[in-house]
Design an enzyme around this catalytic site. Structure first.
Site, short mmCIF file in Angstrom:
data_model
loop_
_atom_site.label_atom_id
_atom_site.label_comp_id
_atom_site.label_asym_id
_atom_site.label_seq_id
_atom_site.Cartn_x
_atom_site.Cartn_y
_atom_site.Cartn_z
N HIS A 37 0.84 -1.21 0.00
CA HIS A 37 0.00 0.00 0.00
C HIS A 37 0.88 1.26 0.00
CE1 HIS A 37 -2.87 -2.83 2.17
NE2 HIS A 37 -3.61 -2.40 1.16
N ASP A 150 -3.62 -7.59 -7.34
CA ASP A 150 -5.02 -7.86 -7.70
C ASP A 150 -5.19 -7.54 -9.19
OD1 ASP A 150 -6.28 -8.48 -5.00
OD2 ASP A 150 -5.23 -6.61 -4.60
#
Ligand code: PAF
Length: 253
Positions: A37, A150
Site C-alpha cells: 500500500h 489484484d
C-alpha cells in the site's frame, strides 16, 4: 494529515482543493496497510499535490461472512503509517454512509469478472466495482492507484473507467514482495509460522513459471489447496488456500 469520516466534511475540503487548483491522487484500501500500500501512496505523493487514502473494509466484496469478520483491522496503526508517509487526508467512512441505498444500485461486469476470482467468489467484483465507483465519485481524483497483485481487479477497474467515461486516470503499480518472494497482502498476518513457510513456497513455485498445469501440479504436490492456476493475457495467475487463508498472486508468463 486529517482523518475524515463524514462525507460532507470531505466534500467541503475537496471543493477548497479544487478552487486552489491542486491535483489529487487517491489510494483506495481496506486498511491493514503494508509496504505494498505504501508504494502506491508514495507514487501518489510524487505525482500529485494532494493524496487521499480511503480505509473501508467493504462488506459487499466478501462472499463469506467469516472472511469479512476475520479481515484484519487496525485504524490507529494505519493512520500512523499514513501520517508518517505524508498523506494529506484519510477518508474512513462508515459502510452505511457509502451504502445509503442499501446496495440496491451496483456495477456488474458481465464477462471478465466471471472467471478466476469471480468464479470462486460470487459477487466479489460487483462489490469491488461498486465501491470503487462510489469512492471515485466522492473523491474526484485526477489519478487513482491500484496494486498489480489484484491483477483482475485492476483490469476490471480500468475497463469500468473506460466504459463509464470516468475522468480519473487508473494507474497500476508493481507487486511488492517480502524477502522470500511472498507478495505482500493484508491477509499474510493471519498465517501461522507453518502456513507462512508454505505461502513462500507458493510464491516461489509461481515465479519458477511453466504451464498452468505444471504449476498446479507442483503446488498440489506440496499439499497446497489450489483454487485456480490460469494463464491470461500473458500472465500466470493463481489463488490458493493455506492454513485457512486465501492468497492470490500473479507473474508475467
Ligand atoms: O484492493 C482492495 O483493497 C479493495 O478491493 C479496494 C480496491 C480497496 C476496494 O474495496
Amino acid at each position: 494529515m486529517i482523518v475524515i469520516d463524514d462525507l460532507a466534511g470531505w466534500s467541503s475540503l475537496r471543493d477548497e482543493w479544487q478552487s486552489a487548483g491542486y491535483s489529487v491522487g487517491f489510494v483506495p484500501t481496506m486498511g491493514a496497510l503494508h509496504e505494498g500500500h505504501l508504494s502506491l501512496v508514495n507514487r501518489s505523493l510524487v505525482e500529485n499535490d494532494r493524496t487521499v487514502v480511503s480505509i473501508l473494509v467493504n462488506p459487499t466484496q466478501f462472499d463469506e461472512q467469516g472472511d469479512l469478520e476475520a479481515y484484519p483491522r487496525d485504524l490507529e496503526r494505519d493512520t500512523l503509517l499514513l501520517e508518517r508517509a505524508g498523506v494529506h487526508v484519510v477518508l474512513a467512512p462508515d459502510p452505511e454512509a457509502i451504502y445509503r441505498d442499501g446496495y440496491r444500485y451496483r456495477v456488474t461486469e458481465k464477462d471478465r469478472s466471471r472467471s478466476l476470482e469471480g468464479a470462486h467468489r460470487p459477487g466479489h467484483f460487483d462489490g469491488v466495482l461498486t465501491v470503487v465507483l462510489k469512492l471515485l465519485h466522492i473523491v474526484q481524483p485526477d489519478r487513482a492507484y491500484f496494486g498489480e497483485k489484484d491483477w483482475q481487479q485492476l483490469e476490471l477497474v480500468r475497463g469500468m473507467a473506460d466504459a463509464l467515461f470516468l475522468d480519473t486516470e487508473i494507474i497500476g503499480c508493481p507487486i511488492v514482495r517480502e524477502a522470500d518472494g511472498l507478495a505482500m497482502s493484508s491477509r499474510n498476518v493471519r498465517l501461522d509460522a507453518g502456513a507462512r513457510a508454505r505461502a513462500a513456497e507458493f510464491a516461489s513455485v509461481l515465479q519458477a513459471g511453466g504451464s498452468a498445469e505444471q504449476v498446479r501440479s507442483r503446488l498440489e504436490g506440496l499439499g497446497i489447496d489450489v483454487d485456480y492456476v490460469e494463464m491470461l493475457d500473458g500472465r500466470l495467475l493463481a489463488a490458493v488456500r493455506i492454513g485457512g487463508v486465501r492468497l492470490i498472486d500473479n507473474v508475467p508468463a
